[in-house]
Design an enzyme around this catalytic site. Structure first.
Site, PDB file in Angstrom:
ATOM      1  N   HIS A  95       0.993  -1.323   0.079  1.00 15.45           N
ATOM      2  CA  HIS A  95       0.137  -0.096  -0.061  1.00 15.45           C
ATOM      3  C   HIS A  95       0.742   1.052  -0.061  1.00 15.45           C
ATOM      4  CE1 HIS A  95       0.469  -0.101   4.510  1.00 15.45           C
ATOM      5  NE2 HIS A  95       0.277   1.128   4.396  1.00 15.45           N
ATOM      6  N   ASP A 112       0.311  -7.727   1.480  1.00  8.52           N
ATOM      7  CA  ASP A 112       0.652  -6.188   1.634  1.00  8.52           C
ATOM      8  C   ASP A 112       2.037  -6.117   1.481  1.00  8.52           C
ATOM      9  OD1 ASP A 112       0.591  -3.695   1.748  1.00  8.52           O
ATOM     10  OD2 ASP A 112       0.160  -3.662   3.858  1.00  8.52           O
ATOM     11  N   GLY A 147       3.054   6.169   8.098  1.00 10.36           N
ATOM     12  CA  GLY A 147       4.383   6.479   7.955  1.00 10.36           C
ATOM     13  C   GLY A 147       5.377   5.525   8.262  1.00 10.36           C
ATOM     14  N   SER A 180       4.658   2.270   7.751  1.00 12.93           N
ATOM     15  CA  SER A 180       4.523   1.212   6.840  1.00 12.93           C
ATOM     16  C   SER A 180       5.520   1.021   6.022  1.00 12.93           C
ATOM     17  CB  SER A 180       3.059   1.412   5.916  1.00 12.93           C
ATOM     18  OG  SER A 180       2.049   1.349   6.798  1.00 12.93           O
ATOM     19  N   GLY A 201      -3.733  -9.969  -6.142  1.00 14.16           N
ATOM     20  CA  GLY A 201      -4.464  -9.941  -4.753  1.00 14.16           C
ATOM     21  C   GLY A 201      -5.116  -8.513  -4.309  1.00 14.16           C
ATOM     22  N   VAL A 202      -5.779  -8.562  -3.392  1.00 13.77           N
ATOM     23  CA  VAL A 202      -6.511  -7.543  -2.734  1.00 13.77           C
ATOM     24  C   VAL A 202      -5.934  -7.026  -1.377  1.00 13.77           C
ATOM     25  CG1 VAL A 202      -8.517  -6.286  -2.140  1.00 13.77           C
ATOM     26  CG2 VAL A 202      -8.534  -7.966  -3.905  1.00 13.77           C
ATOM     27  N   LEU A 203      -5.489  -5.761  -1.231  1.00 12.12           N
ATOM     28  CA  LEU A 203      -4.950  -5.435   0.086  1.00 12.12           C
ATOM     29  C   LEU A 203      -6.162  -5.832   1.172  1.00 12.12           C
ATOM     30  CD1 LEU A 203      -3.087  -2.211  -0.133  1.00 12.12           C
ATOM     31  CD2 LEU A 203      -2.288  -4.547   0.277  1.00 12.12           C
TER      32      LEU A 203
END
Lengths: 406, 390
Positions: B142, B173, B250, B252, B299-301
């Site tokens: 992300h 992710d 921040g 992440s 994929g999907v977060l």
């Protein structure tokens, strides 16, 4: 789940519960945990504490129980999770065993920590900076009115007089009538390296109230403007609330969406602009009186301004950041550490593993960060304050040098 | 019992305000492979740096070599004396152990500073960690946002270097990017660990740039322990590490290290409680490496489904908004029911389905420019992509 416990013994009893948890079987805990956490016998230091009658009669939050004061609901402090979380978090870095590991590191230095209470609730920790009863703490956590009591390492409690405040450091100098007190042992040589342990000491022997590590070295924190924590739109009844920030002074004041604020500190405010003008220039921690119109019912309430950094002005942010000090910005020189503190755990000494005081907790600034004033800032400032105060107290009537906190 | 986070909360919400935050890194484990990587990189280094060279390098997989005496990478710190028990996940029981632990922590904190970077992609900021001499940077999916996008990496000394996002595994992710510039002697990079060897209770050290890049602060250090490890039901591979290293927007994409300074995870998301902090295990980066290096996105977060909050008829010939979710992104942007969408980010669309696909391909926090027709007027409406309720 809800606890009821005496305020001063709360953390100790939770630790005992936890110890039991860890030591005995899960089954036992499930069966008896509730009872244990609720009515753990007061064999902790709490038993030796003499709560003044005055405090009992003025407190509104709780009721006497076994001669002790109870606080309901307790503030959940993240380093001591509630009972249901006890098992899953038994490996937390700040678990009981870890806090106990600091016993030797802290040594005797915890004795110069004080607990400041008002109305039976802890408002802050403080540090004894002079053996003649001079105490320094975080100014903006002190209540605007009402007496402040100071509990010492020996369990005694004394009424504290506010002598002086330093607004740029958010420090307050208090005095109690005691002599020969153990004074904090400053280590102003250097801020500890990143990754070094820090203990936030408590008035209870043995274990600190929380531990953490240095996250970053000395830096300046810019002053943010003080806000109440509402979004407003103009309406016929005044400035109408469209959003209440969780954890803000507005939420504390009980404001709800749809309320209209029409008066701030005696100034009529009928527009959003007027409200902002009335609040502008306020400082974090300042309490303002609000007149509110809710569905044509009018009432008054009090809200505390907070100098929230811009990135916190968001519902989600406030939720994940937890409780933040009302005054958490505007410091010339602080260092950052990751100790999880409640705002009312600020104001006291921060001790390294040599038992030396390297700083004073000055703000809970967010989820990942607490601020501490380094010893090389606090020590000279406090010495100067005391010198002045002693001089003044010899030459001037005592009343004249008592100043309102805000 | 696996720790079920209370409402996992992607940290990238800040994108909506254009604030900084998040990013992270990852990598594959395998211990030491420095030598191999160095050798592999030589040809690439010799080429002019640029897209072609980057493309070439991305096909190479920094992989492990056998375990030698000292793991490769700049962050490894040999375990201090008397720390074996603590390393395995015990609390220090004596003052000596406590002091040994803090010395170890401070050495690792110092070592990981140089490999922790700030990643800026579009309006988002996050963190990342350099994991190879030729500039591969692990981050969170992300933070990277999308594949093959330009990004800026800010090093610990404030130097800004150009980078390009590669692929990402949004299910976990995990995201990958690469610094485009080369540096003599190679980039300082992290020693890789293996998340498969982790145990609950082990101490770990997190770094990152909470709240975005702040010159006076640099990367912020946090210390905590592994509270639990969530694994796939089928193959038992770890997909999420939970620690009490407190994270915030921040962070992440920032790195999580063991007491030995080995990279074991990349920060991903948080719950409301300060002890709910989730990290992508390093092994996930290893298994996703080939696809990510090929700039694949899949994929999907979790909790990251992009929405703008409008409803329209799928079969309608024209993309007319039939209703707008109150308080949703489209509502806040001023879009009304009845608006006819003409284009999205400059691309003409002719069906509601195309609008839906465009939103699906976006990332929450991105600003999407819709041009709509309302009666006689043609309006330009910037919409900040929101996150679907779970």
């Amino acid at each position: 789940m809800k606890y009821r416990y005496s305020q001063h013994g709360s953390q100790a009893s939770q630790q005992v519960v936890k110890k039991v948890l860890l030591g005995l079987s899960v089954l036992f805990c499930l069966a008896f945990g509730q009872r244990l956490s609720g009515d753990w016998p007061a064999e902790q230091p709490v038993a030796t504490l003499n709560q003044p009658a005055a405090v009992v009669t003025t407190a509104e939050a709780g009721q006497p129980e076994n001669g002790q004061f109870v606080q309901d609901p307790p503030r959940r402090s993240a380093f001591l999770p509630d009972f249901s979380a006890g098992l899953r978090h038994s490996n937390q870095r700040s678990n009981f065993f870890m806090l106990r590991a600091f016993h030797d590191a802290v040594g005797e230095s915890w004795k110069s920590t004080v607990q400041l209470t008002s109305g039976g609730e802890q408002v802050a920790f403080g540090a004894i900076v002079d053996s003649d009863g001079w105490i320094v703490t975080k100014a903006s956590e002190l209540p605007a009115s009402g007496n402040v009591f100071c509990r010492l390492y020996d369990g005694t409690e004394h009424e504290a007089d506010l002598v002086e405040t330093l607004s740029d450091l958010d420090l307050a100098l208090l005095q109690i009538e005691r002599e020969h007190l153990p004074v904090v042992c400053w280590d102003a040589s250097a801020i500890p390296d990143r990754g070094r342990w820090l203990a936030t000491t408590d008035v209870r022997a043995g274990v600190p109230s929380a531990v953490g590590v240095v996250s970053a070295g000395a830096q300046k924190v810019d002053q943010a403007s003080a806000v109440l924590g509402v979004h407003l739109v103009d309406s016929a009844q005044g400035a109408a609330v469209t959003l209440v920030l969780p954890g803000s002074g507005a939420e504390e004041a009980g404001l709800q969406i749809g309320d209209s604020i029409y008066n701030v500190n005696g100034h009529e405010v009928y527009t959003r602009e007027a409200f902002l003008a009335a609040v502008r220039g306020g400082v974090g921690g300042q309490v303002v009186k609000l007149s509110v119109n809710r569905a044509d019912r009018k009432f008054e309430t009090y809200g505390r301004l907070m100098d929230l950094a811009d990135e916190l002005l968001d519902e989600t942010e406030m939720e994940v950041n937890g409780r933040i000090s009302a005054r958490a910005t505007g410091f010339q020189r602080v260092f950052l550490h990751d100790t999880v503190l409640e705002p009312n755990q600020c104001g006291g000494p921060l001790v390294n593993t040599d038992g030396k005081v390297v700083g004073l907790n000055i703000a809970r600034a967010g989820r990942v960060c607490s601020y501490a004033l380094p010893a090389d800032v606090v020590q000279p400032a406090v010495e100067k304050l005391i010198e002045q105060a002693k001089l003044v107290s010899k030459t001037v009537e005592p009343e004249s040098n008592l100043r309102p906190i805000r | 019992m696996p720790l079920s986070p209370t409402r996992p909360r992607p940290e990238a919400y800040e994108r909506q305000r254009g604030l900084d935050r998040q990013a992270n890194i990852l990598w594959k484990t395998c211990g030491t492979l420095a030598l191999l990587v160095a050798v592999l990189c030589q040809p690439a280094l010799a080429q002019p740096s640029g897209a072609a060279a980057a493309q070439e390098r991305t096909t190479r997989k920094p992989i492990t070599a056998g375990s030698s005496s000292r793991p490769e990478g700049a962050t490894y710190v040999a375990l201090g004396n008397g720390l074996q028990d603590v390393f395995q996940g015990k609390e220090p029981s004596t003052l000596e152990e406590l002091k040994a632990l803090e010395l170890q922590q401070s050495l690792v904190a110092k070592a990981i500073e140089k490999v922790t970077v700030n990643v800026q992609q579009g309006s988002a900021q996050g963190s990342g960690v350099i994991i190879s001499a030729d500039g591969y940077v692990l981050t969170a999916a992300h933070v990277a946002g999308g594949a093959d996008r330009p990004a800026t990496v800010v090093l610990s000394d404030g130097t800004r270097v150009r980078a390009r996002t590669l692929g990402m595994n949004r299910d976990k992710d995990a995201g990958l990017l690469q610094i485009l510039d080369q540096r003599e002697g190679g980039w300082p990079h992290a020693t890789l660990g293996k998340s498969s060897e982790l145990k609950v209770g082990q101490w770990c050290i997190a770094s990152g740039h909470p709240g975005g890049w702040k010159a006076a602060r640099g990367a912020a250090i946090r210390v905590g322990r592994i509270l639990s490890i969530s694994r796939n039901r089928d193959d038992g591979e770890a997909h999420t590490l939970f620690t009490d290293c407190a994270l915030i927007g921040g962070d992440s994409g920032g790195p999580l290290f063991t007491l030995e300074g080995k990279l074991i995870g990349v920060h991903s998301r948080i719950g409301t409680d300060v002890v709910d902090n989730m990290h992508v295990p390093i092994d996930v980066f290893a298994t996703s490496w080939d696809r990510m290096a090929r700039k694949e996105v899949w994929g999907v977060l979790p909790g990251f489904q992009p929405v703008i909050g409008v409803v329209g008829a799928k079969r309608d010939e024209r993309p007319v908004i039939s209703s707008v979710m109150a308080g949703g992104p489209a509502d806040r942007a001023g879009i009304l029911a009845g608006d006819l969408v003409l284009s999205v980010d400059g691309v003409k669309i002719t069906t509601f389905e195309e609008l839906r696909l465009a939103v699906q391909a976006s990332t929450p926090g991105d600003i999407m420019l819709l041009v709509v027709q309302r009666g006689e007027d043609v309006l330009r409406m910037p919409v900040t992509i929101g996150v679907a309720e779970q």
